[in-house]
Write a protein that holds these residues in place. Structure first.
Motif, PDB file in Angstrom:
ATOM      1  N   MET A  16      23.211 107.510   1.805  1.00 47.83           N
ATOM      2  CA  MET A  16      24.122 107.718   0.681  1.00 47.83           C
ATOM      3  C   MET A  16      25.156 106.601   0.613  1.00 47.83           C
ATOM      4  N   PHE A  17      25.648 106.164   1.751  1.00 50.82           N
ATOM      5  CA  PHE A  17      26.614 105.072   1.783  1.00 50.82           C
ATOM      6  C   PHE A  17      26.005 103.780   1.229  1.00 50.82           C
ATOM      7  N   LEU A  18      24.772 103.464   1.647  1.00 52.10           N
ATOM      8  CA  LEU A  18      24.120 102.243   1.180  1.00 52.10           C
ATOM      9  C   LEU A  18      23.844 102.291  -0.330  1.00 52.10           C
ATOM     10  N   MET A  19      23.453 103.468  -0.838  1.00 50.74           N
ATOM     11  CA  MET A  19      23.177 103.584  -2.276  1.00 50.74           C
ATOM     12  C   MET A  19      24.447 103.430  -3.100  1.00 50.74           C
ATOM     13  N   THR A  20      25.531 104.027  -2.699  1.00 51.96           N
ATOM     14  CA  THR A  20      26.777 103.904  -3.451  1.00 51.96           C
ATOM     15  C   THR A  20      27.328 102.485  -3.356  1.00 51.96           C
ATOM     16  N   ARG A  21      27.102 101.832  -2.240  1.00 46.90           N
ATOM     17  CA  ARG A  21      27.569 100.455  -2.077  1.00 46.90           C
ATOM     18  C   ARG A  21      26.839  99.508  -3.028  1.00 46.90           C
TER      19      ARG A  21
END
Length: 172
Positions: A16-21
């Motif tokens: 989720m962190f990588l996708m939002t980044r």
């Protein structure tokens, strides 16, 4: 709690962190592109309309969509800022001449044969029908249907019947 039970949660939070980044990175690139707009540059809106930027304000853009057609758009409705070559190619149909130094290809094959084409033009201009070798199309008398049947029957009579030893070819 053990590490095995926490591992799926950690992987999920990391994804989720990588996708939002990456989404934030794309959003920042779009904002930078819109901030680089200047009057006179060509743009495409998110609706697919092509226009020229006339005036840029803080949240809005005034676009020139044609003679006497000025449209006010929100700045975030600009989908792409185009280069001058790309805008002219799409809107005006003007291709940038990349092949100006290339050889010119002729429209006919006269340059390939080495002739000037005058003899070929004289041969083509004849009003006589071209003989394609089809029966009945030559200068001789056309063959009637009865004559064709007689010729076929005579050809079949001239053939010798096949000799067999009496056994059929079928398997028993």
């Amino acid at each position: 709690m053990s590490l095995v039970t926490l591992l799926p949660f950690i992987v999920l939070i990391g994804a989720m962190f990588l996708m939002t980044r990456s989404a934030k990175k794309k959003q920042q690139q779009a904002v930078d592109m819109r901030n680089q707009m200047q009057p006179g540059s060509g743009v495409r809106t998110i609706g697919g309309m092509y226009a020229t930027v006339k005036e840029v304000n803080e949240d809005t853009v005034l676009l020139d969509a044609g003679p006497g057609m000025d449209l006010l758009f929100a700045k975030n409705s600009i989908g792409a800022v185009l280069t001058d070559d790309e805008y002219n190619r799409i809107v005006h149909g003007i291709e940038h001449d990349l092949k100006s130094d290339a050889d010119v290809v002729p429209d006919d094959a006269s340059s390939l044969t080495g002739t000037d084409g005058s003899a070929d033009a004289a041969a083509v201009s004849d009003d006589r029908p071209v003989d394609l070798g089809k029966p009945g199309k030559k200068d001789e008398d056309p063959v009637t249907k009865n004559e064709a049947e007689e010729r076929t029957a005579a050809a079949e009579a001239d053939e010798e019947p096949k000799k067999t030893d009496g056994d059929s070819d079928t398997k028993k």
